[in-house]
Design a protein around this motif. Structure first.
Motif, PDB file in Angstrom:
ATOM      1  N   THR A  77      15.404  -2.576  -4.162  1.00  0.00           N
ATOM      2  CA  THR A  77      15.215  -3.873  -3.517  1.00  0.00           C
ATOM      3  C   THR A  77      14.723  -3.691  -2.085  1.00  0.00           C
ATOM      4  O   THR A  77      13.817  -4.402  -1.622  1.00  0.00           O
ATOM      5  CB  THR A  77      16.532  -4.667  -3.499  1.00  0.00           C
ATOM      6  N   LEU A  78      15.323  -2.721  -1.407  1.00  0.00           N
ATOM      7  CA  LEU A  78      14.924  -2.446  -0.020  1.00  0.00           C
ATOM      8  C   LEU A  78      13.445  -2.091   0.042  1.00  0.00           C
ATOM      9  O   LEU A  78      12.699  -2.578   0.903  1.00  0.00           O
ATOM     10  CB  LEU A  78      15.770  -1.291   0.505  1.00  0.00           C
ATOM     11  N   ALA A  79      12.997  -1.250  -0.918  1.00  0.00           N
ATOM     12  CA  ALA A  79      11.586  -0.854  -0.944  1.00  0.00           C
ATOM     13  C   ALA A  79      10.696  -2.076  -1.159  1.00  0.00           C
ATOM     14  O   ALA A  79       9.642  -2.212  -0.529  1.00  0.00           O
ATOM     15  CB  ALA A  79      11.359   0.171  -2.049  1.00  0.00           C
ATOM     16  N   ARG A  80      11.133  -2.993  -2.037  1.00  0.00           N
ATOM     17  CA  ARG A  80      10.310  -4.180  -2.297  1.00  0.00           C
ATOM     18  C   ARG A  80      10.280  -5.100  -1.098  1.00  0.00           C
ATOM     19  O   ARG A  80       9.258  -5.714  -0.804  1.00  0.00           O
ATOM     20  CB  ARG A  80      10.850  -4.928  -3.509  1.00  0.00           C
ATOM     21  N   LEU A  81      11.400  -5.209  -0.405  1.00  0.00           N
ATOM     22  CA  LEU A  81      11.415  -6.041   0.813  1.00  0.00           C
ATOM     23  C   LEU A  81      10.451  -5.471   1.837  1.00  0.00           C
ATOM     24  O   LEU A  81       9.704  -6.211   2.479  1.00  0.00           O
ATOM     25  CB  LEU A  81      12.826  -6.102   1.399  1.00  0.00           C
ATOM     26  N   ASP A  82      10.452  -4.127   1.973  1.00  0.00           N
ATOM     27  CA  ASP A  82       9.521  -3.493   2.911  1.00  0.00           C
ATOM     28  C   ASP A  82       8.087  -3.785   2.510  1.00  0.00           C
ATOM     29  O   ASP A  82       7.236  -4.074   3.351  1.00  0.00           O
ATOM     30  CB  ASP A  82       9.753  -1.971   2.938  1.00  0.00           C
ATOM     31  N   ALA A  83       7.812  -3.712   1.187  1.00  0.00           N
ATOM     32  CA  ALA A  83       6.452  -3.962   0.712  1.00  0.00           C
ATOM     33  C   ALA A  83       6.039  -5.408   1.010  1.00  0.00           C
ATOM     34  O   ALA A  83       4.914  -5.661   1.468  1.00  0.00           O
ATOM     35  CB  ALA A  83       6.370  -3.684  -0.787  1.00  0.00           C
ATOM     36  N   LEU A  84       6.957  -6.353   0.769  1.00  0.00           N
ATOM     37  CA  LEU A  84       6.652  -7.762   1.050  1.00  0.00           C
ATOM     38  C   LEU A  84       6.394  -7.963   2.537  1.00  0.00           C
ATOM     39  O   LEU A  84       5.486  -8.686   2.935  1.00  0.00           O
ATOM     40  CB  LEU A  84       7.819  -8.653   0.616  1.00  0.00           C
ATOM     41  N   ASP A  85       7.221  -7.292   3.332  1.00  0.00           N
ATOM     42  CA  ASP A  85       7.086  -7.362   4.792  1.00  0.00           C
ATOM     43  C   ASP A  85       5.706  -6.893   5.232  1.00  0.00           C
ATOM     44  O   ASP A  85       5.012  -7.558   5.998  1.00  0.00           O
ATOM     45  CB  ASP A  85       8.154  -6.447   5.414  1.00  0.00           C
ATOM     46  N   ALA A  86       5.309  -5.723   4.678  1.00  0.00           N
ATOM     47  CA  ALA A  86       4.013  -5.144   5.051  1.00  0.00           C
ATOM     48  C   ALA A  86       2.886  -6.089   4.641  1.00  0.00           C
ATOM     49  O   ALA A  86       1.912  -6.279   5.372  1.00  0.00           O
ATOM     50  CB  ALA A  86       3.848  -3.784   4.384  1.00  0.00           C
ATOM     51  N   LYS A  87       3.028  -6.716   3.449  1.00  0.00           N
ATOM     52  CA  LYS A  87       1.994  -7.613   2.957  1.00  0.00           C
ATOM     53  C   LYS A  87       1.859  -8.824   3.882  1.00  0.00           C
ATOM     54  O   LYS A  87       0.757  -9.276   4.192  1.00  0.00           O
ATOM     55  CB  LYS A  87       2.363  -8.060   1.537  1.00  0.00           C
ATOM     56  N   GLN A  88       3.014  -9.322   4.344  1.00  0.00           N
ATOM     57  CA  GLN A  88       2.966 -10.484   5.238  1.00  0.00           C
ATOM     58  C   GLN A  88       2.300 -10.144   6.559  1.00  0.00           C
ATOM     59  O   GLN A  88       1.523 -10.924   7.093  1.00  0.00           O
ATOM     60  CB  GLN A  88       4.384 -10.996   5.495  1.00  0.00           C
ATOM     61  N   ASP A  89       2.608  -8.933   7.055  1.00  0.00           N
ATOM     62  CA  ASP A  89       1.972  -8.505   8.304  1.00  0.00           C
ATOM     63  C   ASP A  89       0.462  -8.469   8.143  1.00  0.00           C
ATOM     64  O   ASP A  89      -0.285  -8.893   9.022  1.00  0.00           O
ATOM     65  CB  ASP A  89       2.500  -7.125   8.718  1.00  0.00           C
ATOM     66  N   GLU A  90       0.020  -7.951   6.970  1.00  0.00           N
ATOM     67  CA  GLU A  90      -1.402  -7.880   6.682  1.00  0.00           C
ATOM     68  C   GLU A  90      -2.008  -9.277   6.668  1.00  0.00           C
ATOM     69  O   GLU A  90      -3.040  -9.540   7.276  1.00  0.00           O
ATOM     70  CB  GLU A  90      -1.614  -7.247   5.310  1.00  0.00           C
ATOM     71  N   ASP A  91      -1.338 -10.202   5.947  1.00  0.00           N
ATOM     72  CA  ASP A  91      -1.836 -11.571   5.851  1.00  0.00           C
ATOM     73  C   ASP A  91      -1.914 -12.219   7.232  1.00  0.00           C
ATOM     74  O   ASP A  91      -2.846 -12.951   7.541  1.00  0.00           O
ATOM     75  CB  ASP A  91      -0.912 -12.415   4.954  1.00  0.00           C
ATOM     76  N   ALA A  92      -0.906 -11.927   8.051  1.00  0.00           N
ATOM     77  CA  ALA A  92      -0.870 -12.550   9.377  1.00  0.00           C
ATOM     78  C   ALA A  92      -2.004 -12.031  10.259  1.00  0.00           C
ATOM     79  O   ALA A  92      -2.598 -12.771  11.038  1.00  0.00           O
ATOM     80  CB  ALA A  92       0.480 -12.268  10.033  1.00  0.00           C
ATOM     81  N   SER A  93      -2.329 -10.726  10.101  1.00  0.00           N
ATOM     82  CA  SER A  93      -3.335 -10.155  10.992  1.00  0.00           C
ATOM     83  C   SER A  93      -4.751 -10.472  10.526  1.00  0.00           C
ATOM     84  O   SER A  93      -5.682 -10.448  11.316  1.00  0.00           O
ATOM     85  CB  SER A  93      -3.133  -8.637  11.085  1.00  0.00           C
ATOM     86  N   SER A  94      -4.936 -10.759   9.218  1.00  0.00           N
ATOM     87  CA  SER A  94      -6.283 -11.030   8.731  1.00  0.00           C
ATOM     88  C   SER A  94      -6.661 -12.497   8.914  1.00  0.00           C
ATOM     89  O   SER A  94      -5.825 -13.343   9.070  1.00  0.00           O
ATOM     90  CB  SER A  94      -6.407 -10.662   7.264  1.00  0.00           C
TER      91      SER A  94
END
Lengths: 94, 92, 224, 102
Positions: A77-94
């Protein structure tokens, strides 16, 4: 015999202290990964406590669940939360 | 003989406490995970000693389960958390 | 993304309340009789008609069979809950290295053997369906982690059958013994041991498969 | 005072610690860990009180309850973790929405 009793007491007392300290650190420490690893250790110590309380059945269940499943569930679960987090950062920066 | 077994168990428990220090210090996620794995091994030894001290052979089964299943947590870590481990895994 | 905790005044009052609760409950605990056999004598007295030789197994599968039956239902409900929330996470893991590929080949057979041993051991000593199921579930998790995927033809009714096998067998046995004993789950003594082993075997299998399905984190094969 | 009662009080301590963190901590994963620790505290009280049997084996009834409890706890944890994932996917936040901020 007296020494054996004393050693037993020391073992029990240490187990209680470690258990409480671990619980406190799991809930208060900085960092979720740290908390999850400490929680795995908590399950381990708890299983030793079941042994001291003459409950080998419970110790077996705790060992199987705590060592095998809870850790795997929490870590993935922790790994998936990190992945979701990273995806959101990407979405926010693009 | 019971004395030796109990004393050994107590000593192993103390080494476990020392290992907790490594979980808290890190510095990397792998250090923490390996320390937790070390606890698994310590617990197996502890259980075997207690099995002799209490004359409870059932505890050997518990030790066996521990030894067999400890690998699951570490494989999860390697497969799921390893790549992120280089980054700041501990950001709260 | 720093989590904001509760306000300091709230923390303080919660802590105060909980210290009060702790003190009250600790007072009750310390006031309990220091020696009490609890239900142990009753269990010991009934062991002869339980069909097994281990008190904990007797309580789980016979004396308090309803508890265990409903507990299996709770496991099934948790699985249904997970399935209704999301499809299984698609496997994105790259192929495992040689070490990880070899690991389950060595360990999974041992884990299955251990599960069988714990199941068999449950009749006379510590062990039983729950422990066996947990070991089986861990074996399944290890397989899933090292790249094994549930074959498509097992994702349909076969998986569902495995999931309900434990509860199903429990209910069937509960009903089947009614003509003989007049009550649900009242095993007739000559076959009690066999019936308990039958229930335990399927319950262990179901628990293992359920735990594995829970680790999948959603319904396998479903698409959003 | 016997060791068993001390263990029971330790379990009570775990329960209180967990309840405090459940209320105070915002991150949902931390709340799930807190619930698990509360549960362990309850199991510890039950098992410790079963140990009070004068001489001879401890009371097997609480042991059976704790074993089912452990398995139910892990199932509930798995469900809670999937819920957590859905919350993060939906709101982008690993915590419950704050009523004050609306």
């Amino acid at each position: 015999m007296a020494i054996a009793t004393l050693l037993g007491w020391a073992l029990d007392g240490l187990l209680m202290l470690v258990l409480l300290w671990l619980a406190w650190r799991v809930l208060a420490c900085k960092g979720l990964f740290r908390a999850v690893v400490l929680f795995i250790a908590f399950g381990l110590v708890l299983s030793l406590v079941w042994v001291r309380l003459d409950a080998p059945d419970v110790a077996l269940a705790e060992a199987a669940i705590g060592a095998g499943l809870t850790g795997a569930l929490l870590l993935s679960t922790l790994a998936r939360l990190d992945a979701l987090d990273a995806k959101q950062d990407e979405d926010a920066s693009s | 003989m019971t004395l030796v077994y109990l004393g050994g168990a107590l000593f192993l428990l103390l080494t476990l406490v020392a290992g907790l220090w490594r979980v808290l210090r890190g510095p990397t996620a792998a250090d923490r995970m390996l320390a937790a794995q070390l606890f698994g091994t310590t617990a197996v030894a502890c259980l075997l000693l207690l099995a002799e001290a209490d004359r409870a052979p059932a505890l050997r089964d518990v030790a066996l389960v521990f030894a067999l299943l400890a690998v699951v947590a570490v494989v999860t870590f390697v497969r799921r958390n390893w790549r992120a481990a280089g980054e700041d895994l501990d950001a709260d | 993304m720093t989590p904001r905790g509760a306000a300091p005044w709230l923390r303080f009052s919660v802590a105060l309340l909980l210290v009060g609760m702790f003190a009250a409950l600790a007072w009750v605990l310390l006031g309990l009789p220091p020696r009490s056999a609890g239900l142990q004598p009753q269990v010991a007295a009934q062991m002869a008609v339980s069909g097994v030789d281990h008190p904990v197994t007797a309580v789980l599968l016979n004396f308090r069979g309803y508890d265990t039956l409903l507990e299996m239902a709770v496991l099934l409900l948790a699985c249904l809950g997970v399935w209704s929330l999301s499809p299984a996470v698609p496997p994105t893991d790259e192929t495992p290295g040689a070490m990880l590929a070899a690991l389950p080949r060595q360990l999974v057979p041992l884990m299955v053997l251990m599960a069988g041993y714990l199941l068999w051991r449950g009749a006379t000593g510590p062990g039983g369906a729950f422990q066996a199921g947990a070991v089986l579930g861990a074996a399944g998790v290890l397989l899933l982690l090292t790249g094994w995927r549930l074959p498509v033809r097992w994702q349909g009714w076969r998986l569902r059958l495995l999931l309900i096998a434990g509860v199903g067998m429990f209910v069937l046995v509960a009903l089947a013994v009614v003509p003989a004993s007049g009550v649900l789950l009242g095993y007739p003594l000559p076959v009690a041991g066999t019936l308990i082993l039958l229930i335990e075997a399927l319950a262990g299998l179901s628990i293992g498969v359920t735990l594995m399905a829970l680790f999948l984190g959603g319904e396998p094969g479903a698409s959003r | 005072m016997s060791v068993a009662v001390l263990y029971a009080v330790t379990g009570l301590g775990l329960f209180s610690l967990g309840l405090y963190a459940l209320i105070v901590r915002a991150h949902l994963l931390r709340k799930i860990l807190a619930l698990n620790i509360m549960g362990s505290g309850v199991f510890l009280v039950l098992t410790a009180l079963a140990r009070r049997a004068p001489d001879g084996p401890p009371d097997p009834v609480p042991h059976a309850m704790v074993i089912t409890g452990i398995v139910v706890a892990v199932a509930a944890t798995a469900l809670a973790l999937v819920l957590l994932r859905r919350v993060v996917e939906t709101t982008g936040q690993p915590r419950l929405p704050d009523p004050d901020s609306e």
